[in-house]
Write a protein that holds these residues in place. Structure first.
Motif, short mmCIF file in Angstrom:
data_model
loop_
_atom_site.label_atom_id
_atom_site.label_comp_id
_atom_site.label_asym_id
_atom_site.label_seq_id
_atom_site.Cartn_x
_atom_site.Cartn_y
_atom_site.Cartn_z
N CYS A 76 4.56 -0.15 2.30
CA CYS A 76 5.24 0.60 1.79
C CYS A 76 5.82 1.32 1.92
O CYS A 76 5.92 2.68 3.49
CB CYS A 76 4.45 1.28 0.90
SG CYS A 76 4.88 2.52 -0.24
N CYS B 203 5.00 5.27 1.15
CA CYS B 203 3.42 6.26 1.17
C CYS B 203 2.98 5.33 2.98
O CYS B 203 1.94 5.64 3.14
CB CYS B 203 2.75 5.92 0.57
SG CYS B 203 2.06 4.30 0.11
N CYS C 179 1.50 3.88 -4.74
CA CYS C 179 2.80 5.06 -4.99
C CYS C 179 3.74 4.64 -6.35
O CYS C 179 4.94 4.90 -6.31
CB CYS C 179 3.26 5.18 -3.86
SG CYS C 179 4.53 4.90 -2.74
N CYS D 16 3.93 -1.10 -4.85
CA CYS D 16 3.44 0.04 -4.31
C CYS D 16 1.64 -0.16 -4.66
O CYS D 16 2.31 0.79 -5.93
CB CYS D 16 3.03 0.80 -3.60
SG CYS D 16 2.34 1.47 -2.77
ZN LIG Z 1 3.60 3.69 -1.49
#
Ligand SMILES: [Zn+2]
Length: 413
Positions: free
Chosen positions: A51, A54, A10, A7
Motif C-alpha cells: 500500500c 500505509c 487503510c 488495503c
Molecule cells: Zn494501506
C-alpha cells in the motif's frame, strides 16, 4: 478479480506489486493418495502488494475463508524443540521483567495448545488463552491452561473486559500476520490491557524478508508482511504505541514488539529507534524498494534451477526436508515436481504418506531416510536449518549434502 484490491488496513487502492507468485494451491493442503489421484486440487492467485499510503505489504484475499486452515503454527508449537525452548525463555524473561506473580494475569491470543502459557503457569502466574480452534483449545484445557474459544477482535476484547478480564501482559505470537482484518484485531487489545500493562507481538520482520529474499514466507494463510513502520500505524489507530523491541532468530528474523496504551509511562527505547532507522535506511518507506523485489525473487529461482540441473546431471538423488508452508510456495513457484525431488521428509505424522500440494512430492517419515539414501537434502524450513542438520547428520555416512536455496544456493558437505 479484475477490480483493484484495497488495503486491508487503510482501504487505499493497491496499485504496486511486491511479487506475483502465480497460481498456487493452499500451502497446507497436503493431499492423500485418493485426493492426488482425483486430480481436483484447486489453485488460487498468490500475489503480494504494498500500500502506498500505509506501506502494509499484503496478499490478496483470493481463497474462500472456509478453505484456509493454518496448520503451520501447529507445526512449530508441537514439533520443533527449539521453538518450545524459545517460548520457555520468553515466559521466564517476561515474569522477571514485568514482575508477574499470583495476582497478575497473562492473556495470550491464538494460544494454540497452551504451548506458551504452560510456562507462565509453571512460574505461578494465572493465565488465560484465547483460541479460535476448539479442538486445539481442548488440548490446552486438558493441560490446565484455561482457554476461551473465540476469534479475537474488538467485540471479543470488549466482552472479556466486561467479564472482568484485565491483563498485565498480553501476547500474540505470529498471529498479527495471519488475521485478515489487522485493524479490527488490534482494536481488541486496548479493552483488555490494564492501563500500565504491556502487549507483546511477535511477527516475521519484513526487513528480513526483503533483504534475504525470503519470498517463500508468502502463502495464502499469511495475509500481512509486517514492518515496524506499518505496525506502528495500526497501533496508533487503536490508542496504542510501541515502546521497545527485540530482534529474534525465529522465522528467519522476527520482531518482538512491546506495546502499551498511548499515554502509559513507558519511554521509547534505543532498540526501537534503531529498528525504525534501519527500516528507513533500507527504504521500507519508499515504493521503489518494494518494486525491486520481483527481480531478486526471479534470481533466486534461476540459481536454484541451475543447482538442480547440475545435481541431476551428476546423478545425485535430491530429497527435501520439512513439509512446511514456506517450502510449498518455493517449490511451486520454481515448478519443481516428483521428477526433481524424490521425497520430502517430515516429523509430523499428520503429513506423512501424503503429498505436498502442487509439487505432489511424497511426504515420508524421517525413519525412511536411510532407505531412500538421498545424495542431497534440500532444507525447506531454513529457519530451523541448524536443528535439521543435527538430526540428519548421518546422511554424511554416504556422502550426503545439505542444500538451502535463498538468498543464494548454499551447499554444506
Ligand atoms: Zn494501506
Amino acid at each position: 478479480m479484475s477490480s483493484t484490491p484495497h488495503c486491508r488496513f487503510c482501504r487505499a487502492p493497491l496499485t504496486h506489486t511486491v511479487v506475483d507468485l502465480g497460481l498456487q494451491p493452499i500451502s497446507n493442503d497436503y493431499l492423500t493418495e485418493e485426493q492426488f489421484r482425483s486430480g481436483t486440487e484447486r489453485v488460487y492467485p498468490l500475489h503480494a502488494r504494498v500500500c502506498d499510503v500505509c506501506f502494509l505489504v499484503q496478499a490478496d484475499d483470493s481463497v474462500p475463508a472456509d478453505e484456509i486452515f493454518d496448520a503451520d503454527y501447529a507445526y512449530f508449537s508441537s514439533f520443533s524443540t527449539s521453538w518450545l525452548e524459545h517460548c520457555r525463555q520468553y515466559a521466564e524473561a517476561a515474569i522477571r521483567r514485568f514482575q508477574l506473580g499470583p495476582d497478575s494475569l497473562v492473556v495470550e491470543v491464538a494460544s494454540n495448545d497452551g504451548y506458551l502459557l504452560q510456562y507462565f503457569k509453571q512460574g505461578g502466574v494465572p493465565v488465560l488463552g484465547v483460541e479460535p480452534t476448539a479442538n486445539t483449545a481442548a488440548v490446552a484445557i486438558e493441560k490446565g491452561v484455561p482457554t476461551e474459544v473465540a476469534f479475537f477482535n474488538e467485540e471479543t476484547g470488549r466482552r472479556l473486559a466486561a467479564q472482568g478480564v484485565k491483563a498485565d501482559l498480553m501476547h500474540g505470537a505470529n498471529v498479527l500476520a495471519h488475521v485478515p482484518d489487522i485493524g479490527g484485531f488490534v482494536a481488541g487489545f486496548q479493552h483488555v490491557l490494564k492501563p500500565e500493562g504491556t502487549l507483546s507481538f511477535e511477527f516475521p520482520h519484513l526487513l528480513q524478508m526483503m533483504e534475504k529474499v525470503q519470498f517463500d514466507t508468502i502463502y495464502h494463510e499469511h495475509f500481512s508482511y509486517l514492518s515496524l513502520l506499518a505496525v506502528e500505524r495500526v497501533l496508533a489507530a487503536n490508542g496504542l504505541r510501541a515502546y521497545d523491541v527485540e530482534e529474534l532468530w525465529t522465522h528467519g528474523g522476527s520482531l518482538r514488539l512491546f506495546c502499551c496504551h498511548k499515554d502509559a509511562p513507558f519511554a521509547e527505547t534505543e532498540a526501537l529507534k534503531r529498528v525504525r532507522a534501519a527500516e528507513i535506511a533500507a527504504g521500507l518507506d519508499r515504493i521503489a524498494t518494494y518494486e525491486a523485489f520481483t527481480a531478486k525473487v526471479e534470481a533466486v529461482r534461476a540459481e536454484f534451477l541451475d543447482y538442480l540441473r547440475a545435481a541431476k546431471a551428476a546423478g545425485r538423488k535430491v530429497a527435501a526436508y520439512g513439509a512446511a508452508a514456506k517450502g510449498n510456495t518455493f517449490l511451486n513457484y520454481a515448478h519443481v515436481g516428483t521428477g526433481d525431488i524424490v521425497a520430502c521428509f517430515d516429523r509430523n505424522p499428520a503429513k506423512q504418506d501424503k503429498r505436498l500440494p502442487g509439487s505432489h512430492i511424497p511426504v515420508l517419515s524421517p525413519d525412511k531416510v536411510a532407505e531412500v539414501r538421498p545424495d542431497d537434502v534440500l532444507i525447506l524450513p531454513w529457519n530451523i536449518k541448524g536443528e535439521i542438520m543435527e538430526q540428519m547428520a548421518f546422511i554424511r555416512d554416504w556422502g550426503g549434502r545439505f542444500v538451502t536455496a535463498a538468498p543464494h544456493v548454499e551447499i554444506v558437505e
